[in-house]
Design a protein around this motif. Structure first.
Motif, short mmCIF file in Angstrom:
data_model
loop_
_atom_site.label_atom_id
_atom_site.label_comp_id
_atom_site.label_asym_id
_atom_site.label_seq_id
_atom_site.Cartn_x
_atom_site.Cartn_y
_atom_site.Cartn_z
N GLY A 143 0.91 -1.11 0.06
CA GLY A 143 0.28 0.10 -0.08
C GLY A 143 1.25 1.57 0.16
O GLY A 143 0.56 2.33 -0.72
N MET A 144 2.26 0.84 0.38
CA MET A 144 2.93 2.27 0.38
C MET A 144 4.37 1.38 0.98
O MET A 144 4.66 0.94 1.97
N ASP A 145 5.66 1.49 -0.07
CA ASP A 145 6.78 1.37 0.86
C ASP A 145 7.48 2.59 2.45
O ASP A 145 5.97 3.67 2.30
N ILE A 146 7.83 2.63 2.13
CA ILE A 146 8.85 2.68 3.31
C ILE A 146 9.12 4.29 3.31
O ILE A 146 9.88 4.33 2.50
N THR A 147 9.10 4.86 3.79
CA THR A 147 8.20 6.51 3.92
C THR A 147 8.76 7.47 5.03
O THR A 147 7.26 6.70 5.93
N THR A 148 8.85 7.99 5.36
CA THR A 148 9.27 9.64 6.15
C THR A 148 8.44 10.53 6.38
O THR A 148 9.16 11.21 4.90
N ILE A 149 8.29 11.24 6.97
CA ILE A 149 7.74 12.62 6.72
C ILE A 149 8.45 12.90 8.35
O ILE A 149 8.75 12.39 9.22
N GLN A 150 7.65 14.85 7.74
CA GLN A 150 8.26 15.17 9.79
C GLN A 150 7.08 16.94 9.44
O GLN A 150 6.34 16.90 8.33
N TRP A 151 6.97 17.22 10.83
CA TRP A 151 6.35 18.07 10.90
C TRP A 151 6.87 18.93 12.14
O TRP A 151 7.73 18.45 12.98
N GLU A 152 6.86 20.02 12.09
CA GLU A 152 6.75 20.79 13.25
C GLU A 152 5.49 21.03 14.02
O GLU A 152 4.90 21.26 14.14
N THR A 153 6.20 20.76 15.38
CA THR A 153 5.24 21.58 16.59
C THR A 153 5.85 22.04 17.40
O THR A 153 7.20 22.29 17.53
N HIS A 154 5.38 22.69 18.97
CA HIS A 154 5.77 23.19 19.99
C HIS A 154 6.06 24.48 19.67
O HIS A 154 7.40 25.48 19.83
N GLY A 155 5.12 25.44 18.26
CA GLY A 155 5.91 26.59 17.71
C GLY A 155 6.90 26.19 17.10
O GLY A 155 7.77 27.36 17.14
N GLY A 156 7.85 25.47 17.17
CA GLY A 156 8.22 25.31 15.81
C GLY A 156 9.83 25.21 16.52
O GLY A 156 10.92 24.19 16.14
N MET A 157 9.57 24.73 18.01
CA MET A 157 10.79 24.06 18.81
C MET A 157 10.79 22.26 18.37
O MET A 157 12.22 22.32 19.47
N ARG A 158 10.03 21.97 17.88
CA ARG A 158 10.55 20.35 18.02
C ARG A 158 9.77 19.95 16.51
O ARG A 158 8.91 20.50 15.52
N LEU A 159 11.08 19.27 15.81
CA LEU A 159 10.98 18.96 14.17
C LEU A 159 10.41 17.46 14.44
O LEU A 159 11.12 16.28 14.77
N ASN A 160 9.18 17.10 14.57
CA ASN A 160 8.60 15.71 14.09
C ASN A 160 8.80 14.96 13.14
O ASN A 160 8.98 15.25 11.51
N PHE A 161 8.99 13.36 12.97
CA PHE A 161 9.38 12.43 11.74
C PHE A 161 8.26 11.35 12.39
O PHE A 161 8.20 11.03 13.57
N LYS A 162 7.88 10.50 11.00
CA LYS A 162 7.32 9.38 11.45
C LYS A 162 8.12 8.72 9.91
O LYS A 162 7.64 9.01 8.80
N VAL A 163 8.38 7.47 10.65
CA VAL A 163 8.89 6.39 9.62
C VAL A 163 7.14 5.20 9.47
O VAL A 163 6.95 5.19 10.36
N MET A 164 6.82 5.35 8.78
CA MET A 164 5.30 4.66 8.35
C MET A 164 5.81 3.91 6.84
O MET A 164 6.37 3.75 6.00
#
Length: 221
Positions: free
Chosen positions: A188-209
């Protein structure tokens, strides 16, 4: 000329859930800023570990040790819990008195025969649990000592390969015909990494899915 039958395979309609396998990690703004200002890359060990965890969970789904997943009347099955699989009473424990490598070879031949009796003629791959590595890589014959048990099994006609599955438990072995009418992977979807910011830009989050789901299949018989 006489026309042959024009049949086509009929498949029972069945829902196949598509679970999303994912692992999260993050870097804070200080780590990102330090990396950018110094020109030194951020250590990617965390990202690599996350990708490995996703891959391992996908492997567990194929094996059938990833837990029960059902949704909307459908279930995800693996090689060890598929209702249509052929099972046996078990393999002889190699620690038993009188066990020899030839015993295991005969039991694997019986597995192949059970497959052929069900009109599945290979080629096959033999999957083994880590328990068997100690015995598979030992000499097949103490008298000769020129081949390992693994090499002897690989010489069985139709057995294409022997592979150890890290997450296959106990003393299990699985002989699987390598054709799409027996098992295939729904990507359905190959291993992919997405990213987004939280905490007013103080944290850069990643999700491998990923969405990688096994589909095991059996015919009417």
């Amino acid at each position: 000329a006489r026309q042959s039958e024009g049949d086509r395979p009929e498949f029972e309609l069945s829902n196949l859930p598509l679970p999303v396998i994912h692992k999260d990690f993050y870097f804070n703004a200080r780590q990102v800023a330090t990396s950018r200002n110094s020109g030194a890359g951020i250590d990617t060990s965390t990202a690599q570990a996350a990708a490995r965890r996703v891959s391992e969970e996908a492997e567990k789904l194929v094996i059938g040790t990833g837990g029960s997943i059902s949704y909307g009347g459908g279930s995800v099955y693996g090689m060890t819990n598929f209702p249509g699989r052929i099972t046996s009473a078990g393999l002889t424990d190699p620690t038993d008195v009188g066990w020899t490598p030839a015993v295991l070879v005969r039991e694997i031949l019986a597995m192949r025969q059970a497959s052929e009796n069900a009109m599945h003629y290979g080629p096959w791959i033999l999957y083994t649990s880590p328990f068997w590595d100690l015995y598979l890589d030992d000499d097949y014959s103490a008298a000769k000592g020129d081949n390992t048990l693994r090499q002897r099994i690989a010489a069985i006609n139709g057995v294409r390969d022997i592979r150890t599955l890290d997450h296959l438990t106990g003393q299990q072995m699985i002989l699987v015909q390598q054709t799409s009418d027996v098992i295939r992977l729904v990507m359905g979807m190959d291993i992919t990494t997405i990213q987004w910011e939280t905490h007013g830009g103080m944290r850069l989050n990643f999700k491998v899915m990923a969405i990688m789901v096994p589909q095991l299949r059996a015919d009417f018989y």
